[in-house]
Scaffold this active site. Sequence first.
Site, short mmCIF file in Angstrom:
data_model
loop_
_atom_site.label_atom_id
_atom_site.label_comp_id
_atom_site.label_asym_id
_atom_site.label_seq_id
_atom_site.Cartn_x
_atom_site.Cartn_y
_atom_site.Cartn_z
N CYS A 98 -8.83 0.70 -1.70
CA CYS A 98 -7.75 1.02 -2.47
C CYS A 98 -6.41 1.32 -1.66
O CYS A 98 -6.71 2.44 -0.77
CB CYS A 98 -8.02 2.04 -3.40
SG CYS A 98 -6.42 2.40 -4.56
N CYS A 240 -0.95 -0.46 -7.48
CA CYS A 240 -2.42 -0.86 -6.90
C CYS A 240 -1.86 -1.45 -5.47
O CYS A 240 -1.22 -2.15 -5.24
CB CYS A 240 -2.81 -2.05 -7.58
SG CYS A 240 -4.32 -2.71 -6.97
#
Length: 300
Positions: A98, A240
């Site tokens: 991430c 994201c």
Amino acid sequence: MSTPTTAQGPRVLKGHGTENDFVVLPDPDGSVWPEDRLDGALVRRLCDRQGGLGADGVLRVVPSALVPDAPGVLGDALGDCTWFMDHRNADGSYAEMCGNGIRLYLHVLLAEGLLTREEATAGVLVGTRGGPRRVGLGETGYRVDMGPARPTGRSEAHLGGATFPGLGVSMGNPHLACLTDVAVDSLDLTGTPRVDPALFPEGVNVEFVNVLGAEEGPAGTTAHVRLRVVERGVGETRSCGTGACAAAWAALEAGGRSTGTVVVDVPGGRLTVEVDERTTVLSGPAVVVSSGTLSPEWLG
């Protein structure tokens, strides 16, 4: 070094990178949150926005040497990765990587005194289930070497009766970047887009992307896009990092380019993605919002 537990309970932090938010659990000696304690059920409780702290995921700050599956994912780089980002999705599943989370992770290492500013400025390798990632302190936030974007084939997402053609891109985790002329702000992303399970057997993060500037972006950058994303195991998030990289790569590819710098606007703010022949580099902010302890009453 901060103590991960107090007389009241285990220490916990809450923070975000462009509003992609995480519960952060300091565990510098690996004793507070062993694998059998931080299970899927507890992760789901922590991330619950009504009954818990609320977050898109959980990040455990722990040495790589104390993570059972770290040797398998890091290989020869294990000795170079002092710290491991033990990342769980909101549904309790493990996550490979991430970009927003790892920027917050570096910020926490600094705030907790586990890393010096000089070390952060020089850049350090952090272990993830997507492999080692180099993270550093930049002029306007944190920079992450995300590794190369790897196309995985063309496919499509189905949402609200409409079909959105997309490009599969792996950033260590799977993405389907759908460039569309439909204003992304108009989309209802409360549901999960349907995708080809043969191409994405473990699920996929789906990006819906408007190209705002194909030839030039802000401050002389190559391109400018707007993005909304539905993350597997989470739902729509405010940002994201890996999705921004996938969207940037897809936008450059659609314009006949293989390199460039793309400004990516997400609901939670702005990110910058630099793409060259070797890798992609994500830049953006990270902030710790609060710190405290988990009460014995809630832990049960």
